[in-house]
Design a protein around this motif. Sequence first.
Motif, PDB file in Angstrom:
ATOM      1  N   GLY A 199       0.792  -1.223   0.000  1.00 36.58           N
ATOM      2  CA  GLY A 199       0.000   0.000   0.000  1.00 36.58           C
ATOM      3  C   GLY A 199       0.821   1.268   0.000  1.00 36.58           C
ATOM      4  N   GLU A 200       2.159   1.143   0.158  1.00 31.79           N
ATOM      5  CA  GLU A 200       2.999   2.322   0.228  1.00 31.79           C
ATOM      6  C   GLU A 200       3.486   2.646  -1.186  1.00 31.79           C
ATOM      7  OE1 GLU A 200       4.476   4.896   0.244  1.00 31.79           O
ATOM      8  OE2 GLU A 200       6.362   4.700   1.307  1.00 31.79           O
ATOM      9  N   VAL A 201       2.693   3.438  -1.896  1.00 27.91           N
ATOM     10  CA  VAL A 201       2.947   3.666  -3.317  1.00 27.91           C
ATOM     11  C   VAL A 201       4.012   4.726  -3.557  1.00 27.91           C
ATOM     12  CG1 VAL A 201       0.640   2.932  -4.003  1.00 27.91           C
ATOM     13  CG2 VAL A 201       1.044   5.333  -3.417  1.00 27.91           C
ATOM     14  N   THR A 313      -1.592   9.487   4.469  1.00 28.54           N
ATOM     15  CA  THR A 313      -2.418   9.515   5.679  1.00 28.54           C
ATOM     16  C   THR A 313      -3.888   9.350   5.331  1.00 28.54           C
ATOM     17  OG1 THR A 313      -0.796  10.984   6.713  1.00 28.54           O
ATOM     18  CG2 THR A 313      -2.960  10.820   7.765  1.00 28.54           C
ATOM     19  N   ALA A 314      -4.321   9.995   4.256  1.00 32.01           N
ATOM     20  CA  ALA A 314      -5.726   9.886   3.835  1.00 32.01           C
ATOM     21  C   ALA A 314      -6.081   8.455   3.458  1.00 32.01           C
ATOM     22  CB  ALA A 314      -5.992  10.829   2.664  1.00 32.01           C
ATOM     23  N   LEU A 315      -5.101   7.679   3.005  1.00 28.33           N
ATOM     24  CA  LEU A 315      -5.358   6.287   2.641  1.00 28.33           C
ATOM     25  C   LEU A 315      -5.594   5.415   3.871  1.00 28.33           C
ATOM     26  CD1 LEU A 315      -2.683   5.751  -0.163  1.00 28.33           C
ATOM     27  CD2 LEU A 315      -5.126   6.209  -0.443  1.00 28.33           C
ATOM     28  N   SER A 316      -5.147   5.881   5.043  1.00 25.64           N
ATOM     29  CA  SER A 316      -5.319   5.114   6.292  1.00 25.64           C
ATOM     30  C   SER A 316      -6.655   5.484   6.916  1.00 25.64           C
ATOM     31  CB  SER A 316      -4.163   5.422   7.258  1.00 25.64           C
ATOM     32  OG  SER A 316      -2.921   5.131   6.670  1.00 25.64           O
ATOM     33  N   ALA A 317      -7.713   5.056   6.290  1.00 30.73           N
ATOM     34  CA  ALA A 317      -9.052   5.447   6.718  1.00 30.73           C
ATOM     35  C   ALA A 317      -9.512   4.647   7.930  1.00 30.73           C
ATOM     36  CB  ALA A 317     -10.041   5.258   5.573  1.00 30.73           C
ATOM     37  N   ALA A 318     -10.376   5.270   8.714  1.00 30.11           N
ATOM     38  CA  ALA A 318     -10.998   4.576   9.843  1.00 30.11           C
ATOM     39  C   ALA A 318     -12.128   3.684   9.349  1.00 30.11           C
ATOM     40  CB  ALA A 318     -11.547   5.590  10.832  1.00 30.11           C
ATOM     41  N   PRO A 319     -12.459   2.628  10.096  1.00 31.26           N
ATOM     42  CA  PRO A 319     -13.635   1.841   9.745  1.00 31.26           C
ATOM     43  C   PRO A 319     -14.876   2.732   9.735  1.00 31.26           C
ATOM     44  CG  PRO A 319     -12.336   0.736  11.430  1.00 31.26           C
ATOM     45  CD  PRO A 319     -11.787   2.110  11.301  1.00 31.26           C
ATOM     46  N   PRO A 320     -15.860   2.421   8.909  1.00 34.16           N
ATOM     47  CA  PRO A 320     -17.077   3.237   8.850  1.00 34.16           C
ATOM     48  C   PRO A 320     -17.685   3.436  10.238  1.00 34.16           C
ATOM     49  CG  PRO A 320     -17.084   1.619   7.087  1.00 34.16           C
ATOM     50  CD  PRO A 320     -15.910   1.295   7.950  1.00 34.16           C
ATOM     51  N   GLY A 321     -18.020   4.671  10.548  1.00 36.87           N
ATOM     52  CA  GLY A 321     -18.626   5.004  11.826  1.00 36.87           C
ATOM     53  C   GLY A 321     -17.642   5.325  12.926  1.00 36.87           C
TER      54      GLY A 321
END
Length: 463
Positions: A199-201, A313-321
Motif C-alpha cells: 500500500g505504500e505507493v 495519511t488519507a489512505l489510512s481510513a478509519a472503519p465506517p462510523g
Amino acid sequence: MGELHDLTALEQARAVRRGEVSPRELVSHYLTRVDDVGAFVTTTPELALARAEELWPVPDHAGPLYGVPTGIKDLNLTAGVRTTFGSAAYADHVPDISDGVTLSVEAAGMVSLGKTNTPEFGSPCYTEPDVAPPAVTPWDRTRMAGGSSGGAAAAVAAGLVAVAPGSDGGGSIRIPASCCGLVGLKPTRGRVSGWPMYGEVTGLATAGSIARTVRDAAALLDVLAGRRPGDPAWAPPPEATFLAACERDPGRLRVARFVEPVIADATVDPECVRAWDDASALLVSLGHQVEDIAVPMPRAAVATFETCWAVLTALSAAPPGRETSLRPLTRWLSEQGRAVSGPEFALALGAMRRLAADCLTLLAPYDVVLTPTLAVPPLPVGALRDDDDPAADFAAQKAFTPWTSAWNVTGMPAVSLPLHWTADGLPVGVMLAARPAEEELLLALIAQVEVAAPWSARRPGGW
C-alpha cells in the motif's frame, strides 16, 4: 553470563545454540521485566511461551537470532493478535493474516512478546497514541521516545528486548533511535518486502532494525531483507550477509557533511551540532576524508514530501462510523490528502523522483553523507503534540526532524548512531547515509565507528 538482558541479541542466540539457555528461559526472563516506558500496546505472554517451546531443541539450521525474543510494531499485521495501528478506531482489530515482516521474524526462530507502541498510523514523529501510554526514553522517562517506532526503541533501550524491527517513512526508525540512544538502521528502498498490502505507493517507507549494537542491527536486517513473489521492485541482494559486512574494512571513504536543515525554519541545538562535529572528527581520525557540502536537496522538496505524506495519511481510513475516533492531526492531514487530485498526486510523485535523482547525482562522488539525526535532544512528552492546532503540531515535527525524510525521498540506506550524550544524560544521535543498495559499506563503516567509540556499555536508569 550476568543477567540475560545484559546480553546482545547475538550473544543470546549463541547461548541458545550452545544449550546454555533455552528460548523459554529467555522469554520467561523478559516477561518478568517491568514496562514503565510505554513500549508495548499488547503483550502476548502465553503465545510467546508456547512459541518458545516449539523452538527447543535447537535445529542444526538455526540462524544467528534463533530463540531471541523481540516485539512486532503495531503497524505490522499479526494473525490472531490485536493490531491497532496506533489508533482508537482500530482498538479491537485482529487481523486474519501476518505480513512479511512478521513472517520473516517467525521464520528466523525469533519470539514476539507482543506489539510495540506506535502513534496513529505511524504518522507523527512522537509516540503518544490514544490506545496506550506514551512511549518514553528510559534515559529520562518524562521525555519522548520519538516515533513512529517509539515503542520498539523504548523496549530495546530499557532492556525489555534485545532487538526489534521498526518501520521508517520519514525517519521513524532513526528518530526514536536518537531519542533512546540506539542504532536505528533504515535500509535502502526495496530491501524489505511490503507483502501483502503493497500500500505504500510513494516508496518512502520501509522496515528496518533497532538495536543496541551495529551487529545486532545487521543480523536483524538479514532476517528482514529479501524479495517475495509479487514485489513490484527490490534491491539487489548483498554479496554475503549484512552481519558479515560488519567484519569488513571499509577502506578510506569520502564523507560529505552538512548541518543546515533541509527545512528552512528549524533551529539546531548546540548539542546536536557538537555531536555532528565530534562524529566528523572521529571519522577523520579513522582515516576518512570529510568534506563540507551545500544542502543537496532544495526547499521545494519539503512541499512535495508533504503532499505525498498527506495522501498516504488519507489512505489510512478509519472503519465506517469510527472517523471521530481519529486524532485531530490524522483528520487534518487526511483532509489535506483528500484535497489532492489524482493528477496532482501523480505530479508530486514525479517531482519527488526528480528531486531524488538530482540529490543522488550531487552525492554520487561521496561514499557516505553525515548530518545530525535530530535538531534537538529528546523533548518532554507532549512538547510536539497539539490537538488544538494540528498545523502547528505538524510544523513542530518538521522543526524537530529536519533531515531524516531526505533519505526516504532518495531511498538511501541511513542509520542513526548514539555517539553523544548531553551533560544531563540525554542521548543525541548522528546520521550517516550511503548510496542506494550500499548497506554493506555503511555497516562496515559504522562497525568501525562502534569499535572506536563504543556505546553499548551505557545503561539508562532502571536497567
